[in-house]
Design a protein around this motif. Structure first.
Motif, PDB file in Angstrom:
ATOM      1  N   ALA A  53      37.428  36.564  36.170  1.00 43.54           N
ATOM      2  CA  ALA A  53      37.731  37.635  37.120  1.00 43.54           C
ATOM      3  C   ALA A  53      38.303  37.072  38.413  1.00 43.54           C
ATOM      4  O   ALA A  53      39.272  37.614  38.958  1.00 43.54           O
ATOM      5  N   TYR A  62      43.212  42.825  42.654  1.00 42.16           N
ATOM      6  CA  TYR A  62      42.107  43.586  42.053  1.00 42.16           C
ATOM      7  C   TYR A  62      42.611  44.783  41.260  1.00 42.16           C
ATOM      8  O   TYR A  62      42.228  44.994  40.105  1.00 42.16           O
ATOM      9  N   THR A  65      44.346  44.089  37.856  1.00 38.72           N
ATOM     10  CA  THR A  65      43.548  43.418  36.832  1.00 38.72           C
ATOM     11  C   THR A  65      42.739  44.445  36.028  1.00 38.72           C
ATOM     12  O   THR A  65      42.131  45.346  36.600  1.00 38.72           O
ATOM     13  N   THR A  66      42.736  44.309  34.724  1.00 37.53           N
ATOM     14  CA  THR A  66      42.000  45.231  33.862  1.00 37.53           C
ATOM     15  C   THR A  66      40.778  44.544  33.257  1.00 37.53           C
ATOM     16  O   THR A  66      40.709  43.316  33.172  1.00 37.53           O
ATOM     17  N   VAL A  67      39.833  45.356  32.826  1.00 34.55           N
ATOM     18  CA  VAL A  67      38.652  44.832  32.136  1.00 34.55           C
ATOM     19  C   VAL A  67      39.082  44.085  30.882  1.00 34.55           C
ATOM     20  O   VAL A  67      38.531  43.025  30.548  1.00 34.55           O
ATOM     21  N   ILE A  70      40.103  40.604  31.763  1.00 35.64           N
ATOM     22  CA  ILE A  70      38.975  39.754  32.172  1.00 35.64           C
ATOM     23  C   ILE A  70      38.206  39.265  30.945  1.00 35.64           C
ATOM     24  O   ILE A  70      37.917  38.067  30.817  1.00 35.64           O
ATOM     25  N   SER A  87      30.821  47.117  35.287  1.00 36.39           N
ATOM     26  CA  SER A  87      32.203  47.561  35.430  1.00 36.39           C
ATOM     27  C   SER A  87      33.016  46.459  36.121  1.00 36.39           C
ATOM     28  O   SER A  87      32.458  45.437  36.542  1.00 36.39           O
ATOM     29  N   LYS A  88      34.313  46.696  36.247  1.00 33.04           N
ATOM     30  CA  LYS A  88      35.147  45.762  37.014  1.00 33.04           C
ATOM     31  C   LYS A  88      34.699  45.740  38.465  1.00 33.04           C
ATOM     32  O   LYS A  88      34.644  44.682  39.099  1.00 33.04           O
ATOM     33  N   TYR A  92      33.289  42.416  40.706  1.00 39.38           N
ATOM     34  CA  TYR A  92      33.887  42.136  42.017  1.00 39.38           C
ATOM     35  C   TYR A  92      32.799  42.063  43.091  1.00 39.38           C
ATOM     36  O   TYR A  92      32.728  41.105  43.866  1.00 39.38           O
TER      37      TYR A  92
END
Length: 238
Positions: A53, A62, A65-67, A70, A87-88, A92
């Protein structure tokens, strides 16, 4: 925007809906049946997710960027990310919360260490410089979100890092003045000069410029500052 959710600001306080990192399965954390025997694997997966991440947040931002990206970079599945972070947004915030907690603990220990005010300031600023180099991806993420354009990142109290840093330096300078180690003068100004020297050295390190002073350069510059603020003593006193 989720209905009822307050408008996010990148510098706002973290809200209760943000989930904490559960990578080690802390006290009271819900764990799947049979997971007790896989604590080490859980922690490894959490660490890989954090590393992936961070790299993606720094390279793509941020919002972009997608799950899926990651978990692919970390070599795990989406349920693993959801188990550890929710979650994302959760990963973070976990990165930033953990970094702030570690930074706060490190500075508290350095401030409370042995030595004169000057010795502890030098040690603290040198260690902060080392922490920057050890955790450069996190520092770059903080700088990018705090100073860069808003891009939908969840709110976080980034100024807490500054409050911890500046508070420790100010207290040490005030102690030096009170004990006659530093000359009488505006404590806030003295502390700000010391912070400024450290900040420019760290910024140049991040910029990767040829004239980077490095840790030794930082200590040389601090010598110049201390030459100006230290109380001058007569030969008899010395």
């Amino acid at each position: 925007m989720i209905e009822g959710e307050e408008r996010r600001t990148r510098r706002g306080a973290v809200t209760p809906r943000h989930r904490a990192y559960r990578g080690g399965g802390g006290a009271g954390a819900a764990r799947p049946a049979g997971a007790e025997g896989h604590a080490s694997a859980d922690q490894d997966a959490g660490a890989r997710l954090v590393a992936a991440a961070l790299e993606l947040f720094n390279r793509r931002g941020y919002a972009a960027t997608t799950v899926r990206e990651i978990v692919a970079a970390a070599g795990v599945t989406k349920p693993v990310l959801y188990y550890h972070f929710g979650s994302k947004e959760g990963i973070y915030n976990a990165i930033l919360q953990r970094s702030l907690a570690e930074f706060t603990a490190a500075l508290a220990a350095l401030e409370a260490g042995e030595g004169t005010a000057r010795q502890r300031i030098e040690r603290l600023l040198g260690e902060v410089f080392d922490l920057l180099r050890q955790h450069e991806p996190v520092v770059r993420l903080v700088h990018a979100v705090f100073y860069g354009p808003a891009e939908g990142a969840p709110p976080f109290d980034f100024e807490a890092f500054h409050r911890v840093f500046s508070g420790a330096i100010r207290r040490l300078v005030a102690e030096g003045v009170a004990h006659g180690e530093f000359r009488a003068g505006p404590v806030d100004d003295m502390a700000l000069v010391l912070q400024g020297v450290a900040a420019i050295c760290m910024d140049l390190e991040l910029a990767d410029l040829p004239q980077r002073p490095g840790r030794q350069g930082l200590l040389r510059m601090l010598e110049l500052v201390f030459a100006g603020i230290e109380e001058k003593r007569s030969e008899e006193e010395g």
